[in-house]
Design an enzyme around this catalytic site. Structure first.
Site, PDB file in Angstrom:
ATOM      1  N   HIS A   1      -3.664   5.738   3.681  1.00  0.00           N
ATOM      2  CA  HIS A   1      -4.440   4.647   3.224  1.00  0.00           C
ATOM      3  C   HIS A   1      -3.780   3.109   4.122  1.00  0.00           C
ATOM      4  O   HIS A   1      -4.342   2.345   4.405  1.00  0.00           O
ATOM      5  CB  HIS A   1      -4.638   4.538   1.696  1.00  0.00           C
TER       6      HIS A   1
ATOM      7  N   SER B   1     -11.372  -1.723  -0.212  1.00  0.00           N
ATOM      8  CA  SER B   1     -10.168  -1.703   0.614  1.00  0.00           C
ATOM      9  C   SER B   1     -10.275  -2.189   2.113  1.00  0.00           C
ATOM     10  O   SER B   1      -9.545  -3.197   2.464  1.00  0.00           O
ATOM     11  CB  SER B   1      -9.405  -0.260   0.525  1.00  0.00           C
TER      12      SER B   1
ATOM     13  N   ASP C   1       0.942  -1.134   0.090  1.00  0.00           N
ATOM     14  CA  ASP C   1       0.087  -0.062  -0.032  1.00  0.00           C
ATOM     15  C   ASP C   1       0.840   1.228  -0.118  1.00  0.00           C
ATOM     16  O   ASP C   1       1.858   1.261  -0.654  1.00  0.00           O
ATOM     17  CB  ASP C   1      -1.067  -0.070   1.177  1.00  0.00           C
TER      18      ASP C   1
END
Length: 401
Positions: free
Chosen positions: A94, A258, A60
């Protein structure tokens, strides 16, 4: 039944089933106690396992290990972005969010993850923004690193809209993960309300594609659908930090596939931690066979085999792990994988030495669901093997006559 009617039937059945799930002492949805803790009986699962001994590679935007809930949870990792600032740098937030959903400890009033004793291997492949803008080579390097570093599970929430087809470097990396015994889990994307584009890595053979559901079990409308969906996980009203990295905790109205990917990865970590002698095939098999789905549906293109239910495995002891060497899905694909080019075969090697073994009755049984229905993507090759075997036998008898 049309896809629309099937989706409606699935929604109604899942809603009814999940509405009756046992509740824990806390009923209110809060960032510290989201709705899926009750559905999955998180507190009961933690009496058996908390994910210890399992490493989840989060590919990520990096993972910030200084947050209270992630201190002591994050390994060194590696950074494959152009700037190479380090795997512990995350200016986007994120990757840190995904890591917290998986292994957050809740310390300092932080996010409580589903597998709080699992370890996070941060693999930075994206400094932030659209994952498709990052070189595919970075993705491949990150996947290879995770395999070589000993990750048990790869959790990748991004998609590549610009990569079409099932070949190329990403497909080769997925093959490498499969050979290495790594469970590769990836989100299918959030294009379900518009173009609904199937994209890698979730669309690749060997990768477990994850869709998203809302509280109650309905598919999140944004969740991309299609044959690439194998399982679904919670993707709405998930804990987050509103204003990363120092903002207060909140419940995100739309966490996307996600978040669902992270929570399915955490579910796999819990199961594998309780059964450390299982292979990735066995972990995946029990996840598929215990998923929440209507009794009359094998799978659909919206939630796959259903919503992941690790509590059924961990608390109730459900699910038959089956043959450790027989994958529950992608079996024909795995059987056809070409061995690595090195080392070269010795001159003494014979065709019999290098031939793939035939799939016997035990392997066939292992590739079925708990209700006896066959899992997808495994039937074509098996039928071909049987047909060839029967044809050869008839020819031999004819010649003998």
């Amino acid at each position: 039944m049309t896809p629309t009617r099937r989706a409606l039937a699935t929604t109604l059945a899942l809603t009814a089933a999940l509405a009756t799930a046992p509740a824990t002492s806390q009923a209110a949805d809060t960032p510290q106690h989201p709705w899926y803790f009750d559905t999955l009986r998180a507190e009961e699962m933690w009496e058996h396992t908390t994910g210890e001994g399992i490493t989840v590679a989060v590919l990520d935007t990096g993972v910030d290990p200084t947050l209270p809930e992630l201190q002591g949870q994050v390994l060194e990792g590696a950074d494959f972005t152009a700037g190479a600032e380090g795997a512990h740098v995350d200016t986007d937030g994120h990757g840190t969010h995904m890591a917290s959903l998986i292994a957050g400890t809740g310390e300092g009033n932080g996010i409580q993850g589903l597998a709080p004793d699992a370890k996070i291997l941060p693999v930075r492949i994206n400094p932030g923004g659209d994952f498709s803008l990052i070189s595919v080579d970075r993705w491949v390097e990150g996947i290879q690193y995770a395999i070589e570093a000993g990750a048990d599970i790869i959790s990748l929430s991004g998609i590549r809209k610009d990569v079409i087809g099932a070949s190329g470097p990403l497909a080769a990396a997925a093959e490498e993960a499969t050979r290495g015994g790594v469970l590769f889990i990836a989100g299918v994307g959030n294009s379900g309300e518009d173009e609904n584009t199937a994209a890698p890595p979730a669309s690749l053979d060997g990768v477990v594609g994850i869709g998203a559901v809302v509280k109650g079990g309905e598919r999140a409308l944004y969740s991309t659908y299609g044959p690439q969906v194998a399982l679904a996980g919670p993707g709405v009203d998930v804990p987050s930090r509103c204003g990363f990295p120092d903002g207060p905790l909140c419940l995100m109205e739309g966490g996307g596939t996600s978040a669902a990917t992270a929570l399915v990865s955490a579910s796999a970590a819990l199961i594998w931690s309780q059964h450390p002698d299982w292979t990735k095939n066995q972990v995946l098999r029990v996840m598929l066979n215990t998923a929440e789905r209507p009794d009359d549906e094998r799978r659909d293109d919206f939630t796959g085999y259903g919503i992941v239910r690790p509590d059924r495995v961990i608390v109730d002891g459900e699910g038959d792990p089956g043959d450790p060497d027989s994958p529950p899905i992608f079996r024909d694909w795995e059987a056809g994988l070409v061995p690595p080019a090195t080392p070269e075969p010795t001159p003494e090697a014979t065709p019999d030495d290098s031939a793939e073994p035939a799939l016997g009755p035990e392997a066939e049984a292992a590739a079925t669901s708990d209700d006896g229905s066959p899992l997808p993507w495994v039937l074509g090759g098996t039928a071909a093997v049987v047909l060839v075997a029967v044809t050869g036998w008839l020819l031999l008898r004819r010649r003998a006559a």
